[in-house]
Design an enzyme around this catalytic site. Structure first.
Site, PDB file in Angstrom:
ATOM      1  N   GLU A 197      -9.120 -10.787  -7.727  1.00  0.00           N
ATOM      2  CA  GLU A 197      -8.149  -9.709  -7.519  1.00  0.00           C
ATOM      3  C   GLU A 197      -6.968  -9.811  -8.493  1.00  0.00           C
ATOM      4  O   GLU A 197      -6.483  -8.795  -8.989  1.00  0.00           O
ATOM      5  CB  GLU A 197      -7.652  -9.743  -6.065  1.00  0.00           C
ATOM      6  CG  GLU A 197      -8.781  -9.385  -5.094  1.00  0.00           C
ATOM      7  CD  GLU A 197      -8.426  -9.565  -3.622  1.00  0.00           C
ATOM      8  OE1 GLU A 197      -7.271  -9.942  -3.323  1.00  0.00           O
ATOM      9  OE2 GLU A 197      -9.303  -9.315  -2.774  1.00  0.00           O
ATOM     10  N   HIS A 207      -2.065  -5.580   1.529  1.00  0.00           N
ATOM     11  CA  HIS A 207      -3.327  -6.312   1.369  1.00  0.00           C
ATOM     12  C   HIS A 207      -2.971  -7.680   0.820  1.00  0.00           C
ATOM     13  O   HIS A 207      -2.068  -7.800  -0.011  1.00  0.00           O
ATOM     14  CB  HIS A 207      -4.256  -5.592   0.393  1.00  0.00           C
ATOM     15  CG  HIS A 207      -5.382  -6.475  -0.065  1.00  0.00           C
ATOM     16  ND1 HIS A 207      -6.540  -6.625   0.665  1.00  0.00           N
ATOM     17  CD2 HIS A 207      -5.487  -7.296  -1.137  1.00  0.00           C
ATOM     18  CE1 HIS A 207      -7.308  -7.509   0.046  1.00  0.00           C
ATOM     19  NE2 HIS A 207      -6.703  -7.928  -1.054  1.00  0.00           N
ATOM     20  N   TYR A 246     -12.363  -3.023  -3.402  1.00  0.00           N
ATOM     21  CA  TYR A 246     -12.914  -2.980  -2.037  1.00  0.00           C
ATOM     22  C   TYR A 246     -14.442  -2.924  -2.029  1.00  0.00           C
ATOM     23  O   TYR A 246     -15.035  -2.497  -1.042  1.00  0.00           O
ATOM     24  CB  TYR A 246     -12.318  -1.796  -1.273  1.00  0.00           C
ATOM     25  CG  TYR A 246     -10.893  -2.051  -0.803  1.00  0.00           C
ATOM     26  CD1 TYR A 246     -10.579  -3.146  -0.003  1.00  0.00           C
ATOM     27  CD2 TYR A 246      -9.866  -1.176  -1.150  1.00  0.00           C
ATOM     28  CE1 TYR A 246      -9.272  -3.384   0.422  1.00  0.00           C
ATOM     29  CE2 TYR A 246      -8.557  -1.399  -0.720  1.00  0.00           C
ATOM     30  CZ  TYR A 246      -8.274  -2.505   0.074  1.00  0.00           C
ATOM     31  OH  TYR A 246      -6.989  -2.732   0.508  1.00  0.00           O
ATOM     32  N   LYS A 295       0.826  -1.212   0.000  1.00  0.00           N
ATOM     33  CA  LYS A 295       0.000   0.000   0.000  1.00  0.00           C
ATOM     34  C   LYS A 295       0.865   1.270   0.000  1.00  0.00           C
ATOM     35  O   LYS A 295       2.073   1.192   0.232  1.00  0.00           O
ATOM     36  CB  LYS A 295      -0.918  -0.057   1.219  1.00  0.00           C
ATOM     37  CG  LYS A 295      -1.874  -1.258   1.195  1.00  0.00           C
ATOM     38  CD  LYS A 295      -2.814  -1.241   2.389  1.00  0.00           C
ATOM     39  CE  LYS A 295      -3.797  -2.394   2.325  1.00  0.00           C
ATOM     40  NZ  LYS A 295      -4.832  -2.292   3.377  1.00  0.00           N
ATOM     41  N   ASN A 324      -2.137  -0.172   6.955  1.00  0.00           N
ATOM     42  CA  ASN A 324      -1.623  -1.457   7.461  1.00  0.00           C
ATOM     43  C   ASN A 324      -0.700  -2.157   6.456  1.00  0.00           C
ATOM     44  O   ASN A 324      -0.606  -3.377   6.441  1.00  0.00           O
ATOM     45  CB  ASN A 324      -2.775  -2.350   7.919  1.00  0.00           C
ATOM     46  CG  ASN A 324      -3.730  -2.680   6.796  1.00  0.00           C
ATOM     47  OD1 ASN A 324      -3.523  -2.239   5.663  1.00  0.00           O
ATOM     48  ND2 ASN A 324      -4.749  -3.460   7.075  1.00  0.00           N
TER      49      ASN A 324
END
Ligand code: CMP
Length: 157
Positions: free
Chosen positions: A126, A115, A49, A9, A112
């Site tokens: 994905e 993913h 998402y 990310k 975080n």
């Protein structure tokens, strides 16, 4: 062999942790079969998402994920989805166990670092979203594969 999608990310890229996190997956013995750095369009992250669309954190999540560079990584290995999820750790980095990526590098729920696909269905969707062109995924055999896996037990099946 199973395939899974990992996203490094914008916080990972901004904090110059991409190489260290990528190295963890390589050192584990997971095979990198796709790798790209992009600032992905809003539509891609909205689609990615989609399941969180009604959640209060959705708008912030999409805005953060489109705010900068993201590394998309396709990995292959035996039980790769479960193995990678274990390496990544709990979603809230403050609760993630030491030794996991989030547990070692993170302090945030939203920022975080990574993913990782959570099921075979999610991985297929994905991977198709972030690597839509078959040419972006490379089929190759690591020379050390017979040392990463046991030949009699796990290869040649
Ligand atoms: P990820 O594994 O990419 O999946 C959804 C993301 O939403 C999650 O990591 C976090 O970055 C973010 N997020 C922020 N708040 C929450 C929350 N309360 N529950 C789950 N995910 C959250």
């Amino acid at each position: 062999m199973e395939r899974t999608l990992v996203l490094l990310k914008p916080d990972t890229v901004q904090r110059s942790l991409s190489g260290r996190i990528l190295a963890r997956f390589e050192e584990k013995g997971l095979k990198m079969i796709g790798l790209k750095l992009r600032q992905f369009p809003k539509e891609t992250l909205e689609q990615h998402y989609e399941v969180h669309k009604e959640r209060p954190f959705y708008a912030n999540l999409v805005s953060y994920m489109t705010s900068g560079a993201v590394v998309a990584l396709a990995l292959e290995g035996l039980d790769a989805i479960t193995v990678v999820r274990g390496m990544v750790g709990a979603t809230n980095s403050r609760e993630a166990a030491p030794g996991t990526i989030r547990g070692d590098f993170g302090m945030s729920f939203s920022n975080n670092l990574v993913h990782a696909s959570d099921s075979p269905e999610a991985a297929a969707t994905e991977l198709a979203l972030f690597f839509p062109d078959a040419a972006e995924v490379v089929e190759w055999t690591p020379n050390n594969e017979p040392w990463i896996y046991n030949v009699g037990e796990e290869l040649n099946k």
